[in-house]
Scaffold this motif. Structure first.
Motif, PDB file in Angstrom:
ATOM      1  N   CYS A   7      14.334  18.423   0.314  1.00 15.65           N
ATOM      2  CA  CYS A   7      15.763  18.384   0.037  1.00 15.65           C
ATOM      3  C   CYS A   7      16.017  18.028  -1.420  1.00 15.65           C
ATOM      4  CB  CYS A   7      16.451  17.319   0.902  1.00 15.65           C
ATOM      5  SG  CYS A   7      16.215  17.578   2.669  1.00 15.65           S
ATOM      6  N   CYS A  17      23.399  10.177   1.209  1.00 14.71           N
ATOM      7  CA  CYS A  17      22.766  11.335   1.827  1.00 14.71           C
ATOM      8  C   CYS A  17      21.258  11.306   1.560  1.00 14.71           C
ATOM      9  CB  CYS A  17      23.391  12.608   1.279  1.00 14.71           C
ATOM     10  SG  CYS A  17      22.800  14.098   2.070  1.00 14.71           S
ATOM     11  N   LEU A  46      18.344  10.913   4.311  1.00 17.89           N
ATOM     12  CA  LEU A  46      17.351  11.977   4.473  1.00 17.89           C
ATOM     13  C   LEU A  46      15.943  11.434   4.273  1.00 17.89           C
ATOM     14  CD1 LEU A  46      19.141  14.868   2.556  1.00 17.89           C
ATOM     15  CD2 LEU A  46      18.593  14.845   5.000  1.00 17.89           C
ATOM     16  N   ARG A  88      12.235  13.098   5.106  1.00 15.19           N
ATOM     17  CA  ARG A  88      12.212  14.254   4.216  1.00 15.19           C
ATOM     18  C   ARG A  88      11.810  13.816   2.811  1.00 15.19           C
ATOM     19  NH1 ARG A  88      14.555  18.374   7.491  1.00 15.19           N
ATOM     20  NH2 ARG A  88      14.244  17.355   9.505  1.00 15.19           N
ATOM     21  N   VAL A  90      12.726  13.892  -0.841  1.00 17.06           N
ATOM     22  CA  VAL A  90      14.059  14.077  -1.410  1.00 17.06           C
ATOM     23  C   VAL A  90      14.031  13.871  -2.923  1.00 17.06           C
ATOM     24  CG1 VAL A  90      16.456  13.262  -1.375  1.00 17.06           C
ATOM     25  CG2 VAL A  90      15.082  13.185   0.724  1.00 17.06           C
ATOM     26  N   ALA A  99      23.733  14.279   5.940  1.00 18.78           N
ATOM     27  CA  ALA A  99      22.304  14.032   6.129  1.00 18.78           C
ATOM     28  C   ALA A  99      21.943  14.162   7.604  1.00 18.78           C
ATOM     29  CB  ALA A  99      21.939  12.648   5.607  1.00 18.78           C
ATOM     30  N   LEU A 121      19.313  16.666   9.179  1.00 18.39           N
ATOM     31  CA  LEU A 121      18.157  16.184   9.935  1.00 18.39           C
ATOM     32  C   LEU A 121      18.121  16.823  11.320  1.00 18.39           C
ATOM     33  CD1 LEU A 121      18.225  12.437   8.869  1.00 18.39           C
ATOM     34  CD2 LEU A 121      16.501  14.152   8.260  1.00 18.39           C
TER      35      LEU A 121
END
Lengths: 570, 400
Positions: free
Chosen positions: A11, A23, A27, A32, A34, A559, A563
């Motif tokens: 992301c 966000c 995340l 994730r 990021v 987010a 997800l």
């Protein structure tokens, strides 16, 4: 110009304002990888503390935190990431034109969910003095009246008004409670048969139905009204009505007589209800401290944050957002690109019309997002004194909105491209609670001044000095001698905010919070559930539901949506 | 982006530069409004005019056709985002027929795009739609302007049309291939000639300045006198266009910008115009919706029908069998084809009955001296066009 891909993330979040950081942190916590890209040299976006005169610092945008949900603060452990409070549960005081004010106190501490303590607001009265009232018009459920017990039977506030205020607070709080859960979910899409959309709609309907017949009927009656009529129906005191009405139009393109302003007020109250008990608060170190803590939370969760990294465009490949190109030419790949920039900047600037359909571009193009709020920052060599207003009240929020007519008149100018000759203001003196913002013994005054239309007919180059003068004249009326104590000043017009914070139109909320830009149509149909027509591109900024203010819910909702979405490699 | 300053509202119906000539030739005083102009429906008889299209040369006043000039550095990307075809493949001095859609992949209009220069195009449309074209220009460095009134246009169609144009003085006109553009100077008159048309026959369209209109009309009339030239109205043209299988806005589909009821919009896939949609050229408005529709498979399609008997199936509802119980569509255009000697129609037919070779039943109402009769006629779904003569494509065309 695009070099070889240097890196790849699950992301990429564009913008390190509070929504972008919330966000990113959410995340990253969700596993994730990021990357957050921020154009400015520091994180914060418009939720930023910065120096505006040598030694004087101020929250450059919003100066009060009252909408960020307590569970969000807790989930991201912002306290342990360094967020401290200079003030909470602040009072509001309506400054009275004749001096004095009407203070709205947060009510007895420890009382239920919110009573414990929002900041109070004070409407300064022209003759000196102010009307003080409890934070979050939310009051205290059925017991709102108690919070109000300390209302002074001051000038213009009758016993009838005091009682009406208690009833009004209780009722508005019930509505806020019913509407609050709507904020923390993606809005439903219309015209689909998907069960989550139907369920979502059903939830909204049920929340309203559950209010009971009388309350529901009343909510539906006032829901489409203007706040002017609502307050006229309830109160006599001009100062009280002015102070309450200001909350409905703060930061928006409305006067109290504009249709739909009850809804904007309810929305604010619902946001405050959702935020929990802290009420009007001031982070230690200004609003920037919130984003600093968010940035630390995001980093701790594993997100990478790069400042001074301006995204030039979203890279579209195979009809999918595949990453970004920086102004430096650097290319970064990502499975999902999440923009906290406003919708116009995102779609028309970063993505480009050619990757989007005409109808969609038309809707984005027509988004109403011209700011009308200016920000005035004053560096003072002593603490400002407001006529007849106690020291306690001046640690809270001070309002210059002596009557609804006054606000409406101020708005009239803006409608025709002029600034208000008698502006309305939300004033704080942050140094009263947080001495770190100015050299010892000195003070900072921070005021949201309305109305200052983005498209000023005369142009801001020409209008700036005159508007500053007008604002100072208004302040001087309530605080004689203020002008003489000024050692530094800054006025941020919407045009300045557009430039500094990269917000189209310099609009606080990235677009008016209005009936046709709410919920399932915010920012526009086709992008109202944080997803966009371009696969892999998401929105997470204030332009999305539930909107602006330093709230962070849009970032968290986005987010969560991502997800729950597959963002597998293209 | 500029707009035409012409005050349309001041004159409910305008007269084209050819109007005086048309008025003089009109025998039955049959005029109809078209796009803000008064135009001829029939000059003499529809049949006489129709047979001139198929056997000689005809003049048809095209001036009311809406014309937009699209120019500027972003003209190509703009048009590629607007239209469903790949405009990058359109060479200079060529014309392309295309459609364009809204976000939902539903047809807004069809029309022809002329490439007149590197970044200079003309888009001819049936409906006025400057708002859509300007909204489509958001984010593009392009100028869009309506030029309808600045250009007079005349369709010269029929098997002898090339010969007529040659004798009119357009030297080399026979070398113009279908969908190609040629430029000619006749004294002071500058003519742009495209080998395009709405008849499905050999034919050309002449574009000129309004001041030249009368001279061109007169010149063609005298050059074509020995080749059976005749001015025609819209009725005769309509028969020819059905034979050619061309769709007509507001007859065979309603622009998606105008429909009110849900389900009345039509996509290019539904109209059998899928061949105009280039999914590989990059993004265009409606692409995502059309991809979804393609994956889903169209629910209905515009098809050609060959109907038993000789009674045109005007507005007929279509059924799966002669019991008339299961309705599966309706006829949008119908005519007895004088050239094919077939009872033909264009119709919207639901899946899965729209495949070529399928049989459907048309419920035809006949008015016989004020007595209505109803006839259930068997119809076959057939290929379009119904009529497509070799002379339509031959270059050079046969001389007469």
């Amino acid at each position: 110009m695009a070099g070889a891909a240097t890196s790849r993330y699950d992301c990429i979040v564009i913008g390190a304002g509070h929504n972008g950081l919330v966000c990113a942190a959410t995340l990253a916590k969700g596993g994730r990888s990021v990357l957050v890209l921020e154009a400015a040299a520091t994180v914060g976006g418009a939720a930023l503390t910065r120096e505006f005169a040598p030694g004087f610092r101020v929250s450059a945008g919003a100066h009060l935190l009252h909408l960020m949900p307590a569970d969000l603060l807790k989930d991201l452990k912002l306290a342990s990431h360094g967020l401290e409070w200079a003030a909470q549960r602040m009072t509001s005081t309506a400054l009275l034109p004749g001096g004095g004010g009407l203070s709205f106190g947060p009510g007895a501490a420890g009382e239920g969910r919110s009573a414990g303590g929002g900041m109070a607001s004070t409407a300064l009265l022209p003759g000196g003095g102010a009307l003080s009232f409890a934070p979050s018009a939310a009051g205290e459920g059925g017991s709102a009246g108690r919070g109000m017990a300390k209302l002074p039977d001051g000038e213009g506030l009758s016993a009838a008004d005091a009682q009406a205020f208690a009833d009004y607070n209780a009722r508005m709080r019930r509505y806020a409670a019913a509407l609050a859960p709507i904020l923390s979910r993606p809005p439903p899409r219309l015209g689909t048969t998907a069960w989550e959309d139907r369920l979502s709609l059903l939830r909204i309907g049920w929340a309203i139905r559950r209010l009971g017949k009388r309350d529901m009927r009343e909510l539906l009656r006032i829901g489409g009204m203007n706040v002017f009529d609502l307050l006229e129906d309830n109160f006599d005191s001009a100062a009280l009505k002015g102070a309450l009405g200001l909350d409905a139009v703060l930061g928006s393109n409305f006067g109290p007589r504009s249709p739909g302003t009850v809804l904007t007020l309810l929305y604010r109250l619902a946001g405050e209800y959702a935020a929990g008990s802290a009420g009007l608060s001031m982070p230690k170190g200004g609003m920037g401290a919130v984003c600093d803590a968010l940035a630390r939370a995001a980093s701790a969760a594993g997100a990478t944050i790069r400042t001074a990294a301006t995204v030039a465009s979203v890279r579209v490949e195979g009809d999918r957002a595949g990453g970004v190109i920086l102004e430096s030419g650097e290319r970064i790949d990502g499975n999902a690109v999440i923009s906290s920039a406003d919708p116009k900047t995102t779609f028309l600037g970063l993505v480009g019309a050619r990757h989007l359909d005409t109808g969609f571009v038309r809707r984005v193009h027509h988004l109403r997002c011209r700011g009308l709020a200016a920000k005035l920052h004053l560096a003072l060599d002593r603490a400002p004194a407001f006529n007849g207003v106690s020291g306690a009240a001046s640690r809270g929020r001070l309002l210059i909105a002596p009557s609804l007519q006054h606000i409406e008149h101020a708005y009239n100018h803006a409608k025709y491209g002029e600034f208000s000759s008698q502006p309305v203001m939300e004033i704080t003196v942050p140094t009263q609670s947080d001495a770190s913002l100015a050299p010892a013994g000195r003070h900072v005054l921070s005021a949201i001044v309305q109305y200052a239309p983005y498209s000023l007919k005369a142009g801001w180059e020409e209008g700036r000095a005159r508007f500053m003068d007008t604002a100072l004249d208004s302040l001087e009326r309530y605080s004689p001698g203020l002008r003489a104590s000024i050692v530094g000043a800054e006025l941020l017009t919407p045009v300045d905010m557009e430039r500094e914070f990269r917000i189209s139109g310099g609009h606080w909320h990235h677009g008016d919070l209005a009936f046709d830009q709410f919920l399932m149509v915010r920012p526009v149909p086709g992008a109202a559930q944080y997803r966009t027509p371009l696969a892999g591109l998401f929105l997470c900024g204030a332009g999305c539901h539930p909107g602006g203010g330093v709230m962070g819910i849009a970032g968290r909702n986005a987010a969560r949506q991502i997800l729950g979405t597959s963002v597998a490699a293209p | 982006m500029t707009q035409s300053p012409a005050p349309h509202f001041k004159q409910p119906l305008q007269e084209s530069p050819f109007h005086e000539r048309a008025r003089a030739l009109s025998q039955v005083d049959s005029f109809i409004p078209w796009a803000g102009y008064t135009t001829v429906d029939v000059f003499t008889t529809m049949e006489q005019e129709y047979f001139s299209i198929r056997n000689a040369t005809t003049l048809y006043d095209l001036t009311p056709m809406i014309k937009y000039r699209v120019a500027g550095p972003d003209a190509l990307p703009y048009l590629n985002r607007l239209l469903t075809r790949d405009v990058a493949k359109l060479k200079a001095d060529r014309v392309a027929y295309s459609v364009w859609c809204n976000d939902a992949g539903h047809l807004i209009d069809d029309g022809t795009l002329f490439r007149l220069g590197t970044d200079d195009y003309r888009l001819c449309t049936a409906e006025r739609q400057l708002d859509w074209l300007l909204d489509s220009a958001i984010g593009f460095d392009v100028e869009v302007a309506e030029v309808t009134e600045q250009i007079a246009a005349l369709a010269v169609q029929g098997p002898t049309s090339c010969a007529v144009l040659k004798s009119f003085g357009l030297e080399g006109v026979e070398r113009i291939k279908p969908f190609e553009i040629g430029y000619f100077n006749l004294g002071a008159i500058r003519l742009t000639v495209s080998r395009t048309g709405f008849t499905g026959d050999l034919g050309y369209e002449l574009w000129m300045e309004p001041d030249a209109a009368v001279a061109v009309w007169d010149g063609l009339m005298s050059a074509g006198a020995s080749r059976g030239i005749r001015a025609i109205g819209s009725q005769a043209l309509n028969v020819a266009r059905i034979e050619a299988g061309f769709v007509m806005p507001n007859i065979d589909f309603v622009s998606a910008e105008h429909t009110i009821r849900t389900g009345r919009d039509r996509s290019p896939l539904e109209l059998g115009l899928g061949w105009l949609v280039d999914f590989n050229k990059g993004h265009f408005t409606g692409r995502r919706a059309l991809l979804e529709e393609r994956a889903r498979g169209p629910q209905r399609r515009l098809v050609g029908l060959d109907i038993e008997g000789n009674k045109p199936a005007h507005n007929a509802l279509l059924y799966t069998d002669d019991s008339g119980r299961h309705e599966i569509g309706s006829v949008t255009s119908a005519v007895w084809s004088p050239t094919c000697k077939r009872n033909i129609a264009l119709a919207i037919v639901d899946a899965p009955h729209f495949h070529v070779g399928s049989t459907v039943w048309a419920d035809i109402y006949l008015n016989r001296e004020l007595v209505w009769e109803r006839r259930m006629s068997r119809a076959r779904v057939v290929e379009r066009p119904f009529f497509s003569p070799e002379r339509r494509r031959a270059t050079p065309p046969a001389d007469f």
